[in-house]
Design an enzyme around this catalytic site. Structure first.
Site, PDB file in Angstrom:
ATOM      1  N   ASP A 277      -8.676  -9.773   1.510  1.00  0.00           N
ATOM      2  CA  ASP A 277      -8.357 -10.562   0.317  1.00  0.00           C
ATOM      3  C   ASP A 277      -6.851 -10.644   0.088  1.00  0.00           C
ATOM      4  O   ASP A 277      -6.404 -10.885  -1.041  1.00  0.00           O
ATOM      5  CB  ASP A 277      -9.040  -9.967  -0.917  1.00  0.00           C
ATOM      6  CG  ASP A 277      -8.583  -8.551  -1.205  1.00  0.00           C
ATOM      7  OD1 ASP A 277      -7.978  -7.924  -0.305  1.00  0.00           O
ATOM      8  OD2 ASP A 277      -8.814  -8.055  -2.325  1.00  0.00           O
ATOM      9  N   ASP A 355      -7.073   6.052  -0.495  1.00  0.00           N
ATOM     10  CA  ASP A 355      -5.715   5.706  -0.935  1.00  0.00           C
ATOM     11  C   ASP A 355      -5.153   6.748  -1.907  1.00  0.00           C
ATOM     12  O   ASP A 355      -3.983   7.140  -1.803  1.00  0.00           O
ATOM     13  CB  ASP A 355      -5.666   4.300  -1.538  1.00  0.00           C
ATOM     14  CG  ASP A 355      -6.752   4.055  -2.572  1.00  0.00           C
ATOM     15  OD1 ASP A 355      -7.665   4.882  -2.713  1.00  0.00           O
ATOM     16  OD2 ASP A 355      -6.681   3.018  -3.272  1.00  0.00           O
TER      17      ASP A 355
END
Length: 512
Positions: A277, A355
């Site tokens: 994306d 992350d």
């Protein structure tokens, strides 16, 4: 005398404790003013957070900063007095021991007559005395009469880091992490459009989820991309309270598998990771190609990112597309990783939330990333496991760079830690220290800055960050885009440093 000084230190300590007690009573008292009704710090809103009826929250935070600064000065005075008298006490003790040893030598050793030398002048006597004890060369005066030899930095081979542009042979593949978004086409179209060489920048699309329509979109690009598929599509067993996070577990598993393919199966030495994306800027490939040598040369760096977490239009300088920074916060969203770093991370790769795991001190190890003033990626994917958590509030406002910057023709050695830190500290702490009201009203400030706003606690950081429009969350104590605690951005056309007090040493993980 020592007792008197000890009493002074105890009195100072008592004053310090009393000061803190008064401050706590002040903070627990009724608040000054109330929160604004504007509903956040979004530029252009009715009121910025905390600015209702006199900006009580901001004034409270600024007053707390003043009190904390006063406390630190008092504490430093106590510590300096204590250290000074401890040193004097040690010196006195050593002098007493020396006198005792001299007396013992006089009692036990017969006096020896020294022969008289007629031909020894004062200079020779001085030389003899100088050889009786080692000389501390650090204390010598450097303003000597002999000529000084200046060695150019270029001739110091061991200290020079190779930061020349990447050679044509270096292959930097792009790994696209895909799942079930057919809009991956938008991402792939831009990558292929801006790619300068298919040989130097092969595009590898790794697909999870087994989504047939997305697979057809990827397959339509033929040999322009390499399509690989994550084979394990099974659900992952998690504890009951983490069932809603199943997607995060699958993403982490997919990343692990895909990076193994790039480094272990395909034997690449580096990779740039993007998700399905992300749309890239025209100089996306130029950016990473120029920064590969810096990443490879500087052991205090562990990634290069195309993303600026505070990269909204109003917070960046559109005329400074070439500006690059070091950051202690792992940005992600288009980032370069070396094979050597993957070898360190792979054995302990997490089962979920990869992350945030990267942002923990155990992984970061005080290393930094490079990030741009203006992002070289933007995200267009509101759909995802985070259910648009940050998209509507922050991500949709990020500015994508449109100007091609020839980074490979620039000297980027200023990003190496030693040079960068020296320049940063000088620039930040020579900037005028201002209050929030001065920034927000702007009338009394002259010029484009930079100006410095100081924070000393988690709460004051969050209040100031919200009112200045930057992201206020911290991960393991590190603010987004922060470097040595400093967050650098534009506020109403002026450069601002949201910074801790001078002398900062480390992040406080309890701030998270």
């Amino acid at each position: 005398m020592v007792r008197k000084k000890g009493s002074l230190i105890l009195c100072s300590a008592f004053l310090f404790v009393a000061w803190n007690a008064l401050l706590l009573l002040y903070l627990w008292g009724p608040p000054i003013g109330r929160l604004g009704e504007g509903g956040g710090a979004e530029p252009g809103g009715k009121e910025e957070w905390g600015m209702g009826k006199g900006g009580g929250v901001i004034r409270l935070a600024e007053e707390v900063e003043v009190q904390l600064d006063t406390q630190k000065k008092l504490l430093k005075q106590i510590e300096s007095h204590r250290a000074m008298w401890a040193r004097r006490k040690d010196v006195g003790k050593r002098e007493m021991e020396d006198r005792k040893e001299v007396k013992e030598e006089v009692v036990h050793q017969p006096q020896k007559l020294q022969p008289i030398k007629d031909n020894v002048d004062d200079t020779d006597q001085t030389r003899v005395k100088q050889t009786q004890r080692p000389v501390n060369t650090e204390a010598l005066d450097t303003n000597l009469d002999h000529p000084q030899v200046n060695v150019p930095k270029e001739e110091i081979g061991e200290n020079k880091l190779q930061t020349s542009p990447a050679t044509p042979e270096v292959v930097i593949p792009i790994l696209v992490i895909a799942c079930d978004r057919v809009t991956v086409k938008r991402s792939l179209d831009r990558l292929i459009q801006y790619r300068p060489s298919a040989q130097l920048h092969p595009i590898i699309v790794s697909q999870d989820c087994g989504h047939a329509e997305t697979a057809r979109v990827i397959g339509s690009y033929g040999d322009q991309v390499m399509h690989i598929r994550q084979p394990d599509l099974s659900d992952i067993r998690v504890r009951p309270e983490h069932r809603k996070f199943q997607g995060y577990y699958k993403i982490s598993r997919h990343y692990h598998w895909a990076l193994q393919q790039v480094f272990n199966t395909l034997s690449h030495s580096t990779v740039v990771i993007v998700e399905d994306d992300l749309e890239v800027a025209p100089d996306f490939f130029e950016y990473f190609r120029a920064l590969y040598p810096i990443l490879h040369a500087d052991p205090t760096l562990w990634c290069v990112s195309a993303w600026n977490d505070n990269g909204r239009d109003a917070l960046v300088d559109p005329s400074k597309a070439e500006l690059l920074y070091r950051t202690d916060f792992f940005p992600g969203l288009g980032w370069m990783l070396l094979k050597e770093m993957w070898a360190e991370l792979e054995p302990k790769w997490p089962s979920a939330f990869w992350d945030d795991w990267m942002r923990q001190p155990e992984q970061r190890k005080e290393r930094s990333c490079i990030r741009p003033e203006i992002s070289r990626t933007i995200t267009f994917g509101r759909k995802g496991v985070s259910l648009g958590q940050f998209f509507d509030q922050y991500l949709r406002y990020i500015k994508l760079n449109t100007e091609f910057v020839p980074f490979t023709k620039q000297d980027l050695s200023y990003l190496l830690q030693e040079k960068y830190d020296e320049r940063l500290i000088k620039e930040v702490y020579s900037a005028p220290l201002v209050k929030m009201e001065e920034l927000q009203q702007g009338g009394t400030l002259k010029g484009p800055g930079p100006f410095r706003v100081q924070y000393s606690s988690r709460d004051t950081f969050k209040v100031f960050a919200r009112n200045l429009g930057v992201m206020d969350d911290l991960k393991s104590g590190v603010p987004r885009t922060g470097y040595r605690g400093v967050v650098n951005f534009l506020y109403r056309g002026r450069r601002v440093f949201l910074a801790p007090p001078e002398g900062w040493t480390q992040y406080d993980v309890s701030w998270s």
